[in-house]
Design a protein around this motif. Sequence first.
Motif, PDB file in Angstrom:
ATOM      1  N   ALA A 156      -3.446  -9.302   6.443  1.00 45.81           N
ATOM      2  CA  ALA A 156      -4.895  -9.049   5.959  1.00 45.81           C
ATOM      3  C   ALA A 156      -5.247  -9.162   4.410  1.00 45.81           C
ATOM      4  CB  ALA A 156      -5.089  -7.583   6.183  1.00 45.81           C
ATOM      5  N   VAL A 157      -4.210  -9.235   3.786  1.00 46.35           N
ATOM      6  CA  VAL A 157      -4.346  -9.518   2.093  1.00 46.35           C
ATOM      7  C   VAL A 157      -4.744 -11.130   2.123  1.00 46.35           C
ATOM      8  CG1 VAL A 157      -3.345  -9.484  -0.119  1.00 46.35           C
ATOM      9  CG2 VAL A 157      -2.965  -7.613   1.610  1.00 46.35           C
ATOM     10  N   ALA A 158      -4.048 -11.832   2.852  1.00 43.47           N
ATOM     11  CA  ALA A 158      -4.504 -13.291   2.732  1.00 43.47           C
ATOM     12  C   ALA A 158      -5.968 -13.489   3.303  1.00 43.47           C
ATOM     13  CB  ALA A 158      -3.218 -14.266   3.543  1.00 43.47           C
ATOM     14  N   LEU A 159      -6.188 -12.830   4.263  1.00 45.30           N
ATOM     15  CA  LEU A 159      -7.349 -12.991   4.887  1.00 45.30           C
ATOM     16  C   LEU A 159      -8.515 -12.701   4.213  1.00 45.30           C
ATOM     17  CD1 LEU A 159      -7.962 -11.561   8.689  1.00 45.30           C
ATOM     18  CD2 LEU A 159      -9.688 -11.355   6.969  1.00 45.30           C
ATOM     19  N   VAL A 160      -8.448 -11.703   3.174  1.00 47.09           N
ATOM     20  CA  VAL A 160      -9.516 -11.176   2.521  1.00 47.09           C
ATOM     21  C   VAL A 160      -9.618 -12.469   1.248  1.00 47.09           C
ATOM     22  CG1 VAL A 160     -10.089  -9.554   0.578  1.00 47.09           C
ATOM     23  CG2 VAL A 160      -9.074  -8.815   2.490  1.00 47.09           C
ATOM     24  N   ILE A 161      -8.809 -13.031   0.822  1.00 47.86           N
ATOM     25  CA  ILE A 161      -8.630 -14.205  -0.100  1.00 47.86           C
ATOM     26  C   ILE A 161      -9.650 -15.309   0.484  1.00 47.86           C
ATOM     27  CG2 ILE A 161      -7.563 -15.764  -1.504  1.00 47.86           C
ATOM     28  CD1 ILE A 161      -5.321 -13.855  -1.732  1.00 47.86           C
ATOM     29  N   PHE A 162      -8.993 -15.658   1.939  1.00 41.94           N
ATOM     30  CA  PHE A 162      -9.737 -16.541   2.863  1.00 41.94           C
ATOM     31  C   PHE A 162     -11.186 -16.482   2.810  1.00 41.94           C
ATOM     32  CE2 PHE A 162     -10.763 -18.134   6.911  1.00 41.94           C
ATOM     33  CZ  PHE A 162     -10.707 -19.416   6.585  1.00 41.94           C
ATOM     34  N   ALA A 163     -11.474 -14.899   3.125  1.00 40.21           N
ATOM     35  CA  ALA A 163     -13.013 -14.620   3.302  1.00 40.21           C
ATOM     36  C   ALA A 163     -13.762 -14.630   1.763  1.00 40.21           C
ATOM     37  CB  ALA A 163     -12.850 -13.360   4.214  1.00 40.21           C
TER      38      ALA A 163
ATOM     39  N   VAL B 126      -8.592  -3.376   8.441  1.00 41.64           N
ATOM     40  CA  VAL B 126      -7.484  -3.466   7.228  1.00 41.64           C
ATOM     41  C   VAL B 126      -8.015  -4.422   6.112  1.00 41.64           C
ATOM     42  CG1 VAL B 126      -5.217  -4.164   6.487  1.00 41.64           C
ATOM     43  CG2 VAL B 126      -5.551  -3.110   8.537  1.00 41.64           C
ATOM     44  N   SER B 127      -8.739  -5.407   6.667  1.00 36.41           N
ATOM     45  CA  SER B 127      -9.180  -6.705   5.650  1.00 36.41           C
ATOM     46  C   SER B 127     -10.501  -5.974   4.879  1.00 36.41           C
ATOM     47  CB  SER B 127      -9.431  -7.858   6.409  1.00 36.41           C
ATOM     48  OG  SER B 127     -10.639  -7.845   7.399  1.00 36.41           O
ATOM     49  N   ILE B 128     -11.250  -5.281   5.689  1.00 39.66           N
ATOM     50  CA  ILE B 128     -12.490  -4.759   5.262  1.00 39.66           C
ATOM     51  C   ILE B 128     -12.165  -3.776   4.294  1.00 39.66           C
ATOM     52  CG2 ILE B 128     -14.607  -3.422   5.437  1.00 39.66           C
ATOM     53  CD1 ILE B 128     -14.934  -4.874   8.211  1.00 39.66           C
TER      54      ILE B 128
ATOM     55  N   ASN C 147     -17.196 -12.019   6.076  1.00 32.70           N
ATOM     56  CA  ASN C 147     -16.496 -13.307   6.394  1.00 32.70           C
ATOM     57  C   ASN C 147     -15.297 -12.535   6.674  1.00 32.70           C
ATOM     58  OD1 ASN C 147     -18.291 -14.973   5.697  1.00 32.70           O
ATOM     59  ND2 ASN C 147     -17.378 -15.213   3.492  1.00 32.70           N
ATOM     60  N   CYS C 148     -14.756 -11.316   6.290  1.00 32.56           N
ATOM     61  CA  CYS C 148     -13.650 -10.853   6.859  1.00 32.56           C
ATOM     62  C   CYS C 148     -13.668 -10.422   8.217  1.00 32.56           C
ATOM     63  CB  CYS C 148     -13.421  -9.249   6.237  1.00 32.56           C
ATOM     64  SG  CYS C 148     -12.793  -9.390   4.423  1.00 32.56           S
ATOM     65  N   LEU C 149     -14.808 -10.448   9.074  1.00 33.03           N
ATOM     66  CA  LEU C 149     -15.032 -10.096  10.408  1.00 33.03           C
ATOM     67  C   LEU C 149     -14.617 -11.555  10.961  1.00 33.03           C
ATOM     68  CD1 LEU C 149     -16.126  -8.840  13.108  1.00 33.03           C
ATOM     69  CD2 LEU C 149     -18.342  -9.385  12.153  1.00 33.03           C
ATOM     70  N   TYR C 150     -15.233 -12.708  10.321  1.00 32.15           N
ATOM     71  CA  TYR C 150     -15.197 -13.818  11.153  1.00 32.15           C
ATOM     72  C   TYR C 150     -13.746 -14.262  11.055  1.00 32.15           C
ATOM     73  CZ  TYR C 150     -20.343 -13.725  10.775  1.00 32.15           C
ATOM     74  OH  TYR C 150     -21.699 -13.496  10.829  1.00 32.15           O
ATOM     75  N   ALA C 151     -13.092 -14.223   9.755  1.00 34.07           N
ATOM     76  CA  ALA C 151     -11.678 -14.604   9.734  1.00 34.07           C
ATOM     77  C   ALA C 151     -10.875 -13.831  10.579  1.00 34.07           C
ATOM     78  CB  ALA C 151     -11.259 -14.413   8.316  1.00 34.07           C
ATOM     79  N   SER C 152     -11.170 -12.484  10.814  1.00 33.50           N
ATOM     80  CA  SER C 152     -10.229 -11.657  11.720  1.00 33.50           C
ATOM     81  C   SER C 152     -10.555 -12.034  13.158  1.00 33.50           C
ATOM     82  CB  SER C 152     -10.882 -10.183  11.739  1.00 33.50           C
ATOM     83  OG  SER C 152     -10.685  -9.543  10.457  1.00 33.50           O
ATOM     84  N   LEU C 153     -11.615 -12.644  13.533  1.00 29.71           N
ATOM     85  CA  LEU C 153     -11.897 -13.566  14.745  1.00 29.71           C
ATOM     86  C   LEU C 153     -10.920 -14.466  15.099  1.00 29.71           C
ATOM     87  CD1 LEU C 153     -15.362 -12.465  15.502  1.00 29.71           C
ATOM     88  CD2 LEU C 153     -13.498 -11.550  16.770  1.00 29.71           C
TER      89      LEU C 153
ATOM     90  N   VAL D  92     -10.384   4.635   0.496  1.00 32.75           N
ATOM     91  CA  VAL D  92     -10.989   4.024   1.589  1.00 32.75           C
ATOM     92  C   VAL D  92     -10.516   2.836   2.220  1.00 32.75           C
ATOM     93  CG1 VAL D  92     -13.358   2.948   2.170  1.00 32.75           C
ATOM     94  CG2 VAL D  92     -13.324   4.953   0.512  1.00 32.75           C
ATOM     95  N   GLY D  93     -10.049   1.987   1.528  1.00 35.77           N
ATOM     96  CA  GLY D  93      -9.005   0.862   2.024  1.00 35.77           C
ATOM     97  C   GLY D  93      -7.950   1.333   2.853  1.00 35.77           C
ATOM     98  N   GLY D  94      -7.402   2.480   2.170  1.00 30.52           N
ATOM     99  CA  GLY D  94      -6.165   3.061   2.969  1.00 30.52           C
ATOM    100  C   GLY D  94      -6.632   3.752   4.138  1.00 30.52           C
ATOM    101  N   ALA D  95      -7.983   4.509   4.215  1.00 29.47           N
ATOM    102  CA  ALA D  95      -8.198   5.081   5.581  1.00 29.47           C
ATOM    103  C   ALA D  95      -8.409   4.080   6.686  1.00 29.47           C
ATOM    104  CB  ALA D  95      -9.533   5.836   5.055  1.00 29.47           C
ATOM    105  N   LEU D  96      -9.131   2.762   6.223  1.00 21.72           N
ATOM    106  CA  LEU D  96      -9.470   1.911   7.168  1.00 21.72           C
ATOM    107  C   LEU D  96      -8.250   1.310   7.737  1.00 21.72           C
ATOM    108  CD1 LEU D  96     -12.726   0.199   5.603  1.00 21.72           C
ATOM    109  CD2 LEU D  96     -12.525   1.978   7.496  1.00 21.72           C
ATOM    110  N   ALA D  97      -7.225   1.235   6.916  1.00 17.44           N
ATOM    111  CA  ALA D  97      -5.972   0.645   7.308  1.00 17.44           C
ATOM    112  C   ALA D  97      -5.238   1.380   8.324  1.00 17.44           C
ATOM    113  CB  ALA D  97      -5.103   0.311   6.176  1.00 17.44           C
TER     114      ALA D  97
END
Length: 310
Positions: free
Chosen positions: A230-237, A27-29, A243-249, A198-203
Amino acid sequence: MTDIGYWGVPLAILGGAIRVSTPFIFVSIGECITERSGRINLGLEGTLVFGAMSGYAVAYHTDSAWAGTLAAAFAGLLFGLLHGWICKFPKVNDIAIGIALMIFGSGLAFFFGKPYVQPVAPDLPAIPLGFWSDIPQLQAALNVNVLFLVGIALAFAASWMLKNTRIGLTIRVAGDSADAARALGIDVNRVRLWSTGVGGALAGIGGAYLSLYYPGSWNEGISSGQGLMAVALVIFARWSPVNCLYASLLFGGAGALGPALQSVGISQGYYLFYAAPYVLTLGLLVATSSAGGSATRAITAAPGELSITK
């Protein structure tokens, strides 16, 4: 995990970080790509839930978890394209449309998903990376779903695409300055339409993971707000797929904290730790919206066409 004592806590957090982070990764990617094009999609929660329902339903009828995953991706693509198509009209607010589609997607999922609460669909496969150990808890922690590995590869591939390809450059130009993009002959609406798709497909794929692997069933409370987090995660990343990968972990580990404490017999107040992902989300939003410091760096990294920068 009480038989191995408090070593069960890091093992449970490790396993939880792997399991819980996977939908966050997708979702974040997807949202990162969408926002790099200059559009925000707050409807990802509805897309995630509808993807979980549609993926589970198709997997049940076809007896194939991969068919369900493809169906979830297609459903998410349609939701993303709908969001992108509506937002191309003048004076349409991205955030308002996203909220409307979040409610719409969740409502559709709950309505059409009622017959699939009890039936059992096949699960997505997992790779037993802990085969070398005789400790059952370690084997369980390292039982890695295929989509987690796909998500890792996707994070680095998306980062490379945004930095080194013409498609990535087009997305970044559309997100940084619509006027500059039009001067270069780029159709901004089309770029944002397909980026949102693409973002919707990944979600949708993230939703399929929820219903077809962890927790591995369909019910109306399956998402627990992961699409919005996930939206907040993207801003954090800072709008970086890696960085989205690391934040997701990080979010996944926070989500596993409560069950990890419970697994070693801590029963008093452990449920408060179930709120860790939501507290983390709130803290990140406060940190990134405060003046100065990391907030300034985060906003500086944001695409210029995003609503949060205007």
